[in-house]
Design a protein around this motif. Sequence first.
Motif, short mmCIF file in Angstrom:
data_model
loop_
_atom_site.label_atom_id
_atom_site.label_comp_id
_atom_site.label_asym_id
_atom_site.label_seq_id
_atom_site.Cartn_x
_atom_site.Cartn_y
_atom_site.Cartn_z
N LEU A 70 -60.28 43.38 72.55
CA LEU A 70 -60.51 43.87 71.19
C LEU A 70 -59.79 45.18 70.99
O LEU A 70 -59.78 46.03 71.87
CB LEU A 70 -62.01 44.08 70.95
N ASP A 71 -59.23 45.31 69.80
CA ASP A 71 -58.62 46.58 69.44
C ASP A 71 -59.69 47.39 68.71
O ASP A 71 -59.94 47.17 67.52
CB ASP A 71 -57.42 46.32 68.54
N LEU A 72 -60.29 48.33 69.43
CA LEU A 72 -61.45 49.02 68.86
C LEU A 72 -61.08 49.85 67.65
O LEU A 72 -61.84 49.95 66.68
CB LEU A 72 -62.10 49.89 69.94
N ARG A 73 -59.90 50.40 67.68
CA ARG A 73 -59.51 51.22 66.54
C ARG A 73 -59.41 50.39 65.28
O ARG A 73 -59.84 50.80 64.20
CB ARG A 73 -58.14 51.85 66.83
N LYS A 74 -58.82 49.24 65.45
CA LYS A 74 -58.65 48.37 64.27
C LYS A 74 -60.00 47.92 63.75
O LYS A 74 -60.24 47.90 62.54
CB LYS A 74 -57.81 47.16 64.67
N ILE A 75 -60.92 47.61 64.67
CA ILE A 75 -62.25 47.17 64.23
C ILE A 75 -62.95 48.31 63.50
O ILE A 75 -63.55 48.11 62.45
CB ILE A 75 -63.08 46.72 65.45
N ALA A 76 -62.85 49.51 64.05
CA ALA A 76 -63.54 50.64 63.42
C ALA A 76 -62.95 50.94 62.06
O ALA A 76 -63.63 51.43 61.16
CB ALA A 76 -63.44 51.86 64.33
N LEU A 77 -61.66 50.62 61.91
CA LEU A 77 -61.01 50.90 60.63
C LEU A 77 -61.37 49.87 59.59
O LEU A 77 -61.61 50.20 58.42
CB LEU A 77 -59.49 50.91 60.87
N SER A 78 -61.38 48.61 60.01
CA SER A 78 -61.52 47.54 59.03
C SER A 78 -62.95 47.13 58.74
O SER A 78 -63.18 46.34 57.84
CB SER A 78 -60.77 46.30 59.51
N ALA A 79 -63.87 47.60 59.52
CA ALA A 79 -65.26 47.20 59.26
C ALA A 79 -66.04 48.41 58.81
O ALA A 79 -65.86 49.51 59.32
CB ALA A 79 -65.87 46.60 60.53
N LYS A 80 -66.95 48.16 57.89
CA LYS A 80 -67.68 49.29 57.29
C LYS A 80 -68.79 49.79 58.18
O LYS A 80 -69.11 50.96 58.21
CB LYS A 80 -68.32 48.82 55.98
N ASN A 81 -69.40 48.90 58.90
CA ASN A 81 -70.66 49.24 59.57
C ASN A 81 -70.44 49.67 61.00
O ASN A 81 -71.20 49.28 61.88
CB ASN A 81 -71.57 48.02 59.52
N THR A 82 -69.39 50.46 61.23
CA THR A 82 -69.08 50.80 62.62
C THR A 82 -69.00 52.29 62.83
O THR A 82 -68.74 53.06 61.92
CB THR A 82 -67.71 50.22 63.04
N GLU A 83 -69.21 52.67 64.10
CA GLU A 83 -68.96 54.04 64.54
C GLU A 83 -68.08 53.94 65.75
O GLU A 83 -68.35 53.10 66.62
CB GLU A 83 -70.26 54.69 65.02
N TYR A 84 -67.10 54.81 65.82
CA TYR A 84 -66.26 54.78 67.01
C TYR A 84 -65.80 56.20 67.31
O TYR A 84 -65.11 56.81 66.52
CB TYR A 84 -65.06 53.85 66.79
N ASN A 85 -66.21 56.67 68.47
CA ASN A 85 -65.81 58.02 68.87
C ASN A 85 -65.35 57.92 70.31
O ASN A 85 -66.15 58.07 71.23
CB ASN A 85 -67.02 58.96 68.74
N PRO A 86 -64.07 57.65 70.52
CA PRO A 86 -63.62 57.35 71.88
C PRO A 86 -63.87 58.48 72.87
O PRO A 86 -64.02 58.24 74.06
CB PRO A 86 -62.12 57.08 71.71
N VAL A 96 -67.28 50.51 70.30
CA VAL A 96 -67.58 50.57 68.87
C VAL A 96 -69.05 50.22 68.68
O VAL A 96 -69.53 49.24 69.26
CB VAL A 96 -66.68 49.57 68.11
N ILE A 97 -69.75 51.02 67.89
CA ILE A 97 -71.16 50.75 67.61
C ILE A 97 -71.23 50.10 66.24
O ILE A 97 -70.91 50.73 65.24
CB ILE A 97 -71.96 52.06 67.63
N MET A 98 -71.64 48.88 66.20
CA MET A 98 -71.67 48.13 64.94
C MET A 98 -73.11 47.76 64.62
O MET A 98 -73.89 47.44 65.52
CB MET A 98 -70.81 46.87 65.06
N ARG A 99 -73.45 47.78 63.34
CA ARG A 99 -74.82 47.45 62.95
C ARG A 99 -74.78 46.42 61.82
O ARG A 99 -73.92 46.48 60.95
CB ARG A 99 -75.54 48.70 62.44
N ILE A 100 -75.73 45.52 61.87
CA ILE A 100 -75.87 44.60 60.74
C ILE A 100 -77.30 44.68 60.23
O ILE A 100 -78.21 45.10 60.96
CB ILE A 100 -75.51 43.14 61.11
N ARG A 101 -77.44 44.26 58.99
CA ARG A 101 -78.74 44.45 58.35
C ARG A 101 -79.71 43.33 58.64
O ARG A 101 -80.91 43.54 58.65
CB ARG A 101 -78.54 44.57 56.84
N GLU A 102 -79.18 42.14 58.82
CA GLU A 102 -80.10 41.01 58.96
C GLU A 102 -79.61 40.11 60.06
O GLU A 102 -78.57 39.46 59.88
CB GLU A 102 -80.16 40.26 57.62
N PRO A 103 -80.24 39.98 61.17
CA PRO A 103 -81.41 40.74 61.60
C PRO A 103 -81.02 42.17 61.97
O PRO A 103 -79.92 42.40 62.43
CB PRO A 103 -81.88 39.97 62.84
N ARG A 104 -81.90 43.07 61.81
CA ARG A 104 -81.56 44.48 61.96
C ARG A 104 -81.30 44.78 63.43
O ARG A 104 -82.23 44.93 64.22
CB ARG A 104 -82.72 45.33 61.45
#
Lengths: 416, 427
Positions: B192-208, B214-222
Amino acid sequence: MPSGSRCPDCGSSELVEDSHYSQSQLVCSDCGCVVTEGTLTTTFNDEGNLREVTYSRSTGENEQVSRSQQRDLRRVRDLCRILKLPTTFEDTAISYYQRAYQLSGIRAARLQKKEVLVGCCVLITCRQHNWPLTMGAICTLLYADLDVFSGTYMQLVKLLGLDVPALCLADLVKSYCSSFRLFQASPSIPAKYVEDKDKMLSRTLLLVELANETWLVTGRHPLPVITAATFLAWQSLRPSARLTCSLAQFCKLANVDLPYPAASRLQELLAVLLRMASQLAWLRVLKLDKRTVVKHIADLLQHRHMLVRMAFRDGTAEGETQKQQQGEQGQREEAEDSTFDVLERKRPASPAPLLPPCMLKPPKRSHPTPSVSAVTGDENISDSEIEQYLRTPQEVRDFQRAQAASQAAKSVPNPP
Amino acid sequence: MVGSPLMEEEEDMYLDLFLDPYTVQDAFPPAMSHLFSPRAPLDVYPLNLSNPEAVFSPHFGGVKETSSDFSSVDLSFLPDELAQDSKDQAVTGNRHETEQSRKTQDQQCQLQLPGGEDSGLSLNNGSSPGSHAHLYPGGAAFNQPSPEKSSSDSLPVASIVSMTPMNPVPECSGIVPQLQNVVSTANLACKLDLRKIALSAKNTEYNPKRFAAVIMRIREPRTTALLFSSGKVVCTGAKSEEESRLAARKYARVVQKLGFPVKFFNFKIQNMVGSCDVKFPIRLEILALTHRQFSSSYEPELFPGLIYKMVRPQVVLLIFASGKVVLTGGSSERWLCDLGQRFRACISGQPAEGTLENHLSKWNYSSLSLVSTMVQRHNQQPDINPLSLERNLGKSSPYSLKAWHRGYRRTKATRTQISGFAGGTCL
C-alpha cells in the motif's frame, strides 16, 4: 605442584616454583616460560595460578560476576541495612537478585530497570517475611518511578514464579503509626497534641479493622486509610483540644507526608461511624455530625461488631425482610405491621447496604444494554457508503494545495 | 491443509469476481463445479421447501441487493482457520442467504449474479422461495439439512450450534459478559502507498514520523483500523466478531476503491475484551488468598483490581471489589459466555462478609479444578449446559447451586468473627 594452573605457552601443568636471585618465580618445567614473577603480577593472575593472595585483596567469586551485578548486589545490601532489616533478609534478597540476573530478560535490561530490580528483590523478601514495607517507600529510597517499579516487580514475580503474600496490614499500621512524631513533647508540638503511643496504636488498629469490615480497604491503597484512622484515633483521644486541628495540619505536625486520598477516606470512615452512631439510643438524640461523632468514637469502637451488624444490611438481611414482607402480607397484616413498626422504631433509618463506596455511588453514566445487532459479517457493502470516505479529485487537489501552503508558511519564519 | 491449492484457485476466482463485478461469467460455472461437486445431494432442494415462506420475505429485499453485487458470493472471505476443515463448513458459519443459495447448487445460474438486477431478480424468482427461506439463521432450519449434507464429503456441514451464536446462548443464566472490543487482523496482500491513501481518503490520519501506519476510521460499524504498507490491517473497536469482519471488509473496500489490487486473506480475531457484573461486592483479599496458587495477583498499591490469569482458557480476568469483571484475551465469543458462568462459580462461594470462611471451608474442591473440569467437559461437548454440568459433578457446594437458582440469596449462616490481622491476613 599447583594443580589447575597451566603454562600459557605450552599448556603444561608442570609449574615449578623457583627463585631467580631473590625474586620468586613460577616457571614451567617443560618450556621454561615464566608464568608469574614476584611482585609484577596482578591479583587476578596470582589467583589463577593458585598463588597465595591476601583475602582483602582477593577478587574471589567476582570473576564470574559482572561489574554491574556486583554494584547492584552491594546496593541490595545497603538497602537492607538502611531499612534495618535482619541479616537473613539480606541473604534472601541477594539470592533473588542472583536468580533474576540469570534470566536473559533481566540481564539485558536497561540500567534503570536493574536499579529498580534491587528494590523489587528487597520488597519481595520483606513481603515473604511479613515485614511491612510499601512500594512507595522503596520508590522514594531508590528515586524510582512507581510505574517502572510496578512493571519490573510484576515481571520478576512472574519470571521467578514467586509466591508473594499480601501486605500485612496490622504490622503496617504499627510501623506507620510509630513514624508519627507525636509521642514526645517538642517545641513544635503543643502539649495538648502529644499522645501516648500505645493508646493511639490500639485505637488506630481498631479503626482500621472497622474500615476493613466496611469495605473501605478492599481495592484501595492501604496507607491513606491508615493515615485517616490515625488522625481519627488521635482526635478522639482528646477531642476537646484537637477537634480544631485538620488532617493536613496533623500530618505536618507529625512530620509525615499526607497522602492525597486520605481526605476522602476520612470522610468515608466518618460516614460509617455516623451510621453506627445512629444505632445507639443515647447517641441518636444527640444528632451527631461529622465533627461531633469523633467524641464518641470510643463508645462506637467498643460495640463496633454489633453496631455494624445493626447499622448495615447486606443482601441476605434484605432478602429476608423482603420475603417476610411479601409472604406475610396477605395474612396477619396487622400483627406483622406492628412488629415491623417496633423494629422500625429501633432502626429509624432503613439500614444502608454494606457495600464498597464504589457501588454506593450512582453510576456515572447509564449502561445501555447494547441492542443485539444482526450483523453477520458478510453483508454487502454499498458503493455509496465507501464513496463517502473518499475525496474527489478536486478535493485532493485542494488538499494538496493547502498542505503546500502550510508547509511554505511554516518554512518562511526559519530562513536558511 | 487439505485442499488448499483447490481453495487458492477458488479464492482467486472469487476475488476476481468480487473485484470486478462485470467480468465475464464464462469461467464461472466450470470453476464452480469442483466446489459444488455433483456429489452434493440434490435433495437439498426439496428440503428447502419445508421452511416457512414467511422467512423468505424479509430477506428477499436483501437478496435483491446482493444480486447486483458479488459480495454475496465472495467465499474467499472465509476465515482461514476454518478452511482446513472444509471450505463449506466455514461457510456455514456465515449463515447468510449466500450459503443457502450456494447449497442449492443445482441452480448454478443463481451464481451468475452480475449483470444487473434483472438477472438477479429472475434468479431469485427462478429458485424456489423455499431455498431462500433458508436465510433464516435458525438452528432448527439448519439442523434439518445438516444430516443429509454430512453424508456428502464436499459439503459437510458442521453442527451449526457450535458456531458462534449471534445471541447469547439461552443456557447462560446469570452473567453474560458483554463484548466491548474485538481486535482482528487481515491481510490485503498488496503493498500500500500510505501517502496516497492518506491523501485520497477523508477519514485517515498519517504521521510517518510518529507511526508508520495510516489510521483510518469508519462510522458504521464504529471502528478504527491501522493500515500498514505491507498490506496488513489491524481493525479495532468492533463490538462483535461479525462486526469486526464487516469492518475489515469495508476497509478493504475503501483501499480497493483507491485503486489497489486488494484481496482479503487471513482474517483472524486476535483479541476479545468483555465485561460483566456479578452484582455483589467481592473480597479481593480473600480471593487472592484462596487463589494465590492459581496465578492471581492482587496488589492494592498498584491496581485496585485483582488480576486472575486463567490457564484454560487462556484469559485474564480483572476482578474489582464492586463486582465488575473485565475479561480479555479470548478468541471466540463462546468462551465469554461460559467464562462468565465459571467465574461466578468460582466466586459464588463469596457470600456476605463474615461467613466467607465457612463457605470456603465447605467448598469441596478448589474453584480452579471446577473451572478446569467444566472446560474439559465443554471442549468435548460444546453445547453442554454448565448448570447441568455442575449437577453432574455432584460434589459442588450446595451454596453455589442455591446461589445459581436464587440469585445470590444466602441462607442465614452463622456469622463468625474472623479474627482480623491474625497472621497478616487482611480481612
